[in-house]
Design an enzyme around this catalytic site. Sequence first.
Site, PDB file in Angstrom:
ATOM      1  N   GLY A  54      49.772  41.364  48.479  1.00  0.00           N
ATOM      2  CA  GLY A  54      49.824  41.555  49.921  1.00  0.00           C
ATOM      3  C   GLY A  54      49.471  42.961  50.370  1.00  0.00           C
ATOM      4  O   GLY A  54      49.087  43.176  51.520  1.00  0.00           O
ATOM      5  N   SER A  55      49.575  43.933  49.464  1.00  0.00           N
ATOM      6  CA  SER A  55      49.235  45.311  49.814  1.00  0.00           C
ATOM      7  C   SER A  55      47.749  45.598  49.643  1.00  0.00           C
ATOM      8  O   SER A  55      47.257  46.617  50.120  1.00  0.00           O
ATOM      9  CB  SER A  55      50.046  46.297  48.958  1.00  0.00           C
ATOM     10  OG  SER A  55      51.432  46.166  49.205  1.00  0.00           O
ATOM     11  N   SER A  96      51.012  50.511  48.638  1.00  0.00           N
ATOM     12  CA  SER A  96      52.061  49.664  48.060  1.00  0.00           C
ATOM     13  C   SER A  96      53.156  49.546  49.101  1.00  0.00           C
ATOM     14  O   SER A  96      53.813  50.542  49.424  1.00  0.00           O
ATOM     15  CB  SER A  96      52.622  50.271  46.774  1.00  0.00           C
ATOM     16  OG  SER A  96      53.798  49.594  46.363  1.00  0.00           O
ATOM     17  N   SER A  98      56.110  48.156  49.043  1.00  0.00           N
ATOM     18  CA  SER A  98      57.433  48.515  48.525  1.00  0.00           C
ATOM     19  C   SER A  98      57.478  49.946  48.022  1.00  0.00           C
ATOM     20  O   SER A  98      58.531  50.590  48.021  1.00  0.00           O
ATOM     21  CB  SER A  98      57.825  47.573  47.379  1.00  0.00           C
ATOM     22  OG  SER A  98      57.008  47.794  46.243  1.00  0.00           O
ATOM     23  N   THR A 101      55.309  49.146  43.231  1.00  0.00           N
ATOM     24  CA  THR A 101      54.432  48.218  42.520  1.00  0.00           C
ATOM     25  C   THR A 101      53.847  48.892  41.286  1.00  0.00           C
ATOM     26  O   THR A 101      53.216  49.948  41.389  1.00  0.00           O
ATOM     27  CB  THR A 101      53.289  47.752  43.439  1.00  0.00           C
ATOM     28  OG1 THR A 101      53.841  47.306  44.680  1.00  0.00           O
ATOM     29  CG2 THR A 101      52.507  46.628  42.789  1.00  0.00           C
ATOM     30  N   ARG A 148      53.372  40.433  52.425  1.00  0.00           N
ATOM     31  CA  ARG A 148      52.319  39.623  53.043  1.00  0.00           C
ATOM     32  C   ARG A 148      52.514  39.477  54.542  1.00  0.00           C
ATOM     33  O   ARG A 148      51.578  39.121  55.265  1.00  0.00           O
ATOM     34  CB  ARG A 148      52.254  38.247  52.386  1.00  0.00           C
ATOM     35  CG  ARG A 148      53.475  37.363  52.624  1.00  0.00           C
ATOM     36  CD  ARG A 148      53.375  36.086  51.801  1.00  0.00           C
ATOM     37  NE  ARG A 148      54.410  35.111  52.098  1.00  0.00           N
ATOM     38  CZ  ARG A 148      55.633  35.116  51.588  1.00  0.00           C
ATOM     39  NH1 ARG A 148      55.993  36.091  50.752  1.00  0.00           N
ATOM     40  NH2 ARG A 148      56.499  34.166  51.898  1.00  0.00           N
ATOM     41  N   GLU A 232      51.810  31.333  48.844  1.00  0.00           N
ATOM     42  CA  GLU A 232      53.143  31.921  48.966  1.00  0.00           C
ATOM     43  C   GLU A 232      54.001  31.278  50.046  1.00  0.00           C
ATOM     44  O   GLU A 232      55.203  31.082  49.852  1.00  0.00           O
ATOM     45  CB  GLU A 232      53.017  33.428  49.223  1.00  0.00           C
ATOM     46  CG  GLU A 232      52.392  34.184  48.058  1.00  0.00           C
ATOM     47  CD  GLU A 232      52.457  35.683  48.241  1.00  0.00           C
ATOM     48  OE1 GLU A 232      53.559  36.224  48.395  1.00  0.00           O
ATOM     49  OE2 GLU A 232      51.377  36.323  48.250  1.00  0.00           O
ATOM     50  N   HIS A 248      26.092  27.800  43.483  1.00  0.00           N
ATOM     51  CA  HIS A 248      25.426  27.963  42.190  1.00  0.00           C
ATOM     52  C   HIS A 248      26.340  27.607  41.021  1.00  0.00           C
ATOM     53  O   HIS A 248      25.980  27.860  39.868  1.00  0.00           O
ATOM     54  CB  HIS A 248      24.910  29.401  42.053  1.00  0.00           C
ATOM     55  CG  HIS A 248      23.866  29.736  43.073  1.00  0.00           C
ATOM     56  ND1 HIS A 248      22.517  29.557  42.860  1.00  0.00           N
ATOM     57  CD2 HIS A 248      23.988  30.198  44.347  1.00  0.00           C
ATOM     58  CE1 HIS A 248      21.843  29.917  43.932  1.00  0.00           C
ATOM     59  NE2 HIS A 248      22.713  30.302  44.859  1.00  0.00           N
ATOM     60  N   LYS A 341      58.231  39.846  37.983  1.00  0.00           N
ATOM     61  CA  LYS A 341      58.479  41.286  38.012  1.00  0.00           C
ATOM     62  C   LYS A 341      59.700  41.652  37.180  1.00  0.00           C
ATOM     63  O   LYS A 341      59.725  42.695  36.509  1.00  0.00           O
ATOM     64  CB  LYS A 341      58.645  41.766  39.459  1.00  0.00           C
ATOM     65  CG  LYS A 341      57.348  41.725  40.253  1.00  0.00           C
ATOM     66  CD  LYS A 341      57.542  42.256  41.661  1.00  0.00           C
ATOM     67  CE  LYS A 341      56.218  42.305  42.418  1.00  0.00           C
ATOM     68  NZ  LYS A 341      56.368  42.826  43.794  1.00  0.00           N
TER      69      LYS A 341
END
Length: 346
Positions: A54-55, A96, A98, A101, A148, A232, A248, A341
């Site tokens: 999301g960042s 970031s 938060s 990250t 997000r 999400e 293609h 995480k």
Amino acid sequence: MAERLDDIKGMRSLDPSGLLDQLNAFPDQLEWSRGKAMPDLSGASKVVICGIGGSAIAGDVLIDLLSPSISMPLLVSRDVVLPGFADQDTLVIVASYSGNTAESLDQYHDAMRRGCRVAAVTSGGKLEELAIKNSQPMVKVPGGNQPRASLGYLLGSLALVLQRAGLGKLHDELLASVPSLRSFLDTLAPDVPSTRNQAKRIAKAMSGRVPAIYAPRSVRSVALRWQGQVNENAKMVAFSGEIPEMDHNQLVGWLEGGTGCMCRPVLLMPSEMRPTVRRMAEVTLQMLNERGLDPVFVTLPGDDLLKNVLQGIALGDMASYYLAVLKGVDPAPVTPIKEFKARISQ
């Protein structure tokens, strides 16, 4: 399904953390960056925006909007190291939400080792601490949201940094677009019935299927954003790709293996395309229809690239939210990401 999407009380009961309000705050978040201080950052010969998830999507959006007019190399790095060309003449913008990250922090340290010029966009965490310690330009955005659901903060702040680095006047243009974006979002609100609500109609078209969302390269960030939001918010498998690249390779899979599968192609079309790309998109749509694959065709709202992108993002955000409502799931939690995480930190 239509009744569920028009049941506002029931919709709110599925969303105790108020993700809907955060998504609807997109124009206000863009407006937040108005008047924020940022020193002159001109002089770099190339720019790398570092981020993930999301960042990072804000960087993708800015590249789509700036690519037609800039001469300086500009890219988004989702890696743990910078591209080999990054040096003391490179402006590295670490984004970031938060501030913690892992991938973004690794790239921050890589930039410092290489002597790059560094700026940061974050709500806090280790990235804020490092930027303060090293006296680096930083935009500190409000915290407390899902990354997000903070796209407006990140997009406006990154555009401000890029404008101060001499890459056009996109920050000013984003701010000027806020009223039209706000008006468009009003047409997608929960109290607008499904019969007149484009986002609700798109959600119903994608419900129970695996959306594969395609867009021309000029608005590829919109398709990527739609994919991420469906993943999400609606807790659904979804994929994205580009026209004409998909013509293609993936087109073969659709036409010779797509019948009977649970996938459904979704084509996002901007108001302006180069003639070659427009013809390719038209033929792609024709071929998908001829094979009975029932593609969802979406003309992105707005009459120029900036409106196509911003309003197209808002449309996808709301469609993904209504998909979550149709599934009866809380759109906010991203439990697998938290588990991931936690595991990598062990």
